[in-house]
Design an enzyme around this catalytic site. Structure first.
Site, PDB file in Angstrom:
ATOM      1  NE  ARG A  80      44.201 -25.265  33.825  1.00  0.00           N
ATOM      2  CZ  ARG A  80      44.765 -24.476  32.930  1.00  0.00           C
ATOM      3  NH1 ARG A  80      46.017 -24.660  32.598  1.00  0.00           N
ATOM      4  NH2 ARG A  80      44.090 -23.521  32.358  1.00  0.00           N
ATOM      5  CE  LYS A 122      49.669  -5.567  26.233  1.00  0.00           C
ATOM      6  NZ  LYS A 122      50.232  -6.585  25.350  1.00  0.00           N
ATOM      7  N   GLY A 130      42.557 -17.881  34.897  1.00  0.00           N
ATOM      8  CA  GLY A 130      43.744 -17.044  34.880  1.00  0.00           C
ATOM      9  C   GLY A 130      44.015 -16.347  36.200  1.00  0.00           C
ATOM     10  N   GLY A 138      41.981 -18.192  28.997  1.00  0.00           N
ATOM     11  CA  GLY A 138      41.752 -17.868  27.587  1.00  0.00           C
ATOM     12  C   GLY A 138      40.453 -18.484  27.082  1.00  0.00           C
TER      13      GLY A 138
HETATM   14  P1  AMP Z   1      45.675  -9.615  31.933  1.00  0.00           P
HETATM   15  O1  AMP Z   1      46.648 -10.707  31.588  1.00  0.00           O
HETATM   16  O2  AMP Z   1      45.385  -8.681  30.818  1.00  0.00           O
HETATM   17  O3  AMP Z   1      44.424 -10.156  32.622  1.00  0.00           O
HETATM   18  O4  AMP Z   1      46.434  -8.698  32.980  1.00  0.00           O
HETATM   19  C1  AMP Z   1      46.791  -9.146  34.245  1.00  0.00           C
HETATM   20  C2  AMP Z   1      47.960  -8.352  34.711  1.00  0.00           C
HETATM   21  O5  AMP Z   1      47.634  -6.983  34.749  1.00  0.00           O
HETATM   22  C3  AMP Z   1      48.392  -8.740  36.105  1.00  0.00           C
HETATM   23  O6  AMP Z   1      49.697  -9.214  36.042  1.00  0.00           O
HETATM   24  C4  AMP Z   1      48.310  -7.433  36.871  1.00  0.00           C
HETATM   25  O7  AMP Z   1      49.415  -7.245  37.741  1.00  0.00           O
HETATM   26  C5  AMP Z   1      48.358  -6.387  35.790  1.00  0.00           C
HETATM   27  N1  AMP Z   1      47.749  -5.120  36.208  1.00  0.00           N
HETATM   28  C6  AMP Z   1      46.480  -4.920  36.604  1.00  0.00           C
HETATM   29  N2  AMP Z   1      46.280  -3.622  36.918  1.00  0.00           N
HETATM   30  C7  AMP Z   1      47.451  -2.983  36.707  1.00  0.00           C
HETATM   31  C8  AMP Z   1      47.873  -1.635  36.843  1.00  0.00           C
HETATM   32  N3  AMP Z   1      47.037  -0.688  37.253  1.00  0.00           N
HETATM   33  N4  AMP Z   1      49.138  -1.340  36.514  1.00  0.00           N
HETATM   34  C9  AMP Z   1      49.992  -2.312  36.092  1.00  0.00           C
HETATM   35  N5  AMP Z   1      49.649  -3.595  35.951  1.00  0.00           N
HETATM   36  C10 AMP Z   1      48.402  -3.939  36.256  1.00  0.00           C
END
Ligand code: AMP
Length: 415
Positions: A37, A221, A373, A396
């Site tokens: 950054r 999620k 991210g 974000g």
């Molecule tokens: P996000 O912040 O929603 O983009 O999620 C990213 C996080 O999701 C990372 O820390 C990944 O380790 C986690 N992640 C991705 N796939 C899986 C999975 N199948 N099971 C558990 N964690 C996951």
């Protein structure tokens, strides 16, 4: 609409307030672990100082709250040192970011000099707008509003013109992003090179994508990605789903997801997205599973039904082949979110293999955009950042942009 760029701003002999996003990760000894950054901000800073401008740089770092703000992890002092090394000229530093000392430091700057202000968020007024939604009427109280106004006046008083080069913070109407520029005279509120580049790549990808236009969406999620899935469906040719949100979709289809992460309260929503997406929305056909999320555990590849004692932690080989082939034929790829628990080996494989597929597609002319991210971290870790079209500095912010939300912080700048 294109915004006036810093290159068109008269900077010689003037105090230029530059909002950057120097929110860099640090280890527990406050050593900067990734200075991307800071490096991405250099073109704007260089342009200003080389033309004889007096640069007053401001940023936040982390989320200091209450007494935590006194702790070392949140001071920008180490960033001043790194910025000085990278820009190759002295960088002065002043704490706090407002008040008599800051004013004195700003006023005594000479042409071509750089001053970095201490973390803006040490003053809670910087982010006070975030409290709005917690108030019963959805507005700031008069007292909160007075604090916001006083802080905006104090910061704006340090400079004569304003440059927004903080892409990673463009989705937040914080004082330094939204109120300060509005206190500057018209014609003196511009975007920097980084913000211009980010908006160009993301904007063009959405407006006139080279087709087929493919979005790869991973992460934990469904609830975090609903808006982006909804907004992208009419625009893209395919959405490739990965990550833990796979299992919310699979559960919605009545499949067994074992111990996988799954948002049971979001099944109706997942059903709705599956129906709306039709053939455009692709879900994994297999997963790499294990009994727990732990480095080095035994793994097993499962189809779309996962045994009760296992959890899905990465996309499987079949899915990888399908996704690789779709990415290989794409005109534009936008990627946001890892497709597995990539911080833990051996569940990084799917994410890294997709990173390679995206880099290879770029060499064959595909426009590839990595939406900040975790996906940006994965591309960096794989050493592929130079082999894709654009790696966004804002997770974000890029997600909100893809959702089609305009940035109020950019709209208020001069055209
Ligand atoms: P996000 O912040 O929603 O983009 O999620 C990213 C996080 O999701 C990372 O820390 C990944 O380790 C986690 N992640 C991705 N796939 C899986 C999975 N199948 N099971 C558990 N964690 C996951």
């Amino acid at each position: 609409m294109a915004k006036k760029n810093v290159r068109a701003l008269d900077v010689r002999g003037r105090r230029i307030l530059i909002r950057a996003d120097l929110n860099v990760p640090q280890d527990d000894k406050q050593a900067i672990t990734d200075d991307r950054r800071i490096r991405m901000f250099l073109p704007t800073l260089r342009d200003i100082v080389e033309r004889g401008g007096r640069a007053i740089v401001m940023s936040h770092l982390g989320r200091p709250v209450g007494d935590a703000k006194k702790d070392a992890p949140f001071t920008l002092r180490p960033v001043a040192t790194r910025l000085q090394e990278l820009i190759g000229r002295p960088v002065k530093f002043v704490a706090p970011c407002e008040g008599a000392e800051a004013k004195q430091a700003a006023m005594s700057l000479k042409d071509g000099e750089v001053l970095l202000l201490e973390n803006l968020r040490f003053n809670p007024a910087e982010t006070i707008i975030d409290l709005k939604k917690k108030n019963p009427d959805g507005k700031l109280t008069p007292e909160q509003d007075a604090k916001r106004e006083a802080f905006a006046t104090a910061i704006a008083g340090l400079g004569e013109a304003y440059v927004n080069d903080a892409f990673g913070t463009c989705h937040r109407k914080h004082v330094s992003m939204y109120d300060v520029p509005q206190k500057m005279p018209a014609g003196n509120r511009v975007v920097g090179f980084l913000v211009e580049k980010e908006l160009k790549y993301l904007g063009e990808a959405l407006k006139e994508p080279k087709r087929p236009f493919v979005a790869v969406l991973g992460g934990a999620k469904v609830s975090d990605k609903i808006s982006v899935i909804r907004a992208l469906l009419p625009k893209v040719d395919q959405i490739l789903i990965g990550g833990a949100m796979t299992y919310t979709f699979h559960a919605a289809q009545g499949k067994n997801v074992g111990k996988s992460l799954c948002e049971r309260d979001k099944l109706d929503l997942a059903k709705e997205l599956i129906a709306a997406g039709g053939a455009k929305l692709r879900l994994p056909s297999d997963s790499v599973c294990a009994a727990e999320l732990k480095a080095g555990v035994a793994t097993k590849v499962c189809g779309t039904d996962i045994p009760a004692d296992l959890m899905g932690l990465d996309i499987g080989p079949d899915t990888l082949e399908t996704y690789r082939s779709i990415i290989g034929k794409a005109g534009t790829v936008v990627w946001n979110g890892p497709v597995g628990a990539f911080e833990t080996q051996p569940f990084e494989k799917g994410t890294f293999a997709l990173a390679h597929a995206i880099a290879d597609a770029t060499s064959r002319g595909t426009i590839t955009i990595i939406g900040g991210g975790d996906s940006a971290a994965a591309i960096e870790d794989a050493g592929l950042a130079e082999r894709v079209s654009h790696v966004s500095t804002g997770g974000g912010a890029s997600l909100e942009f893809l959702e089609g939300k305009p940035f109020a912080t950019v709209e208020i700048l001069d055209a």
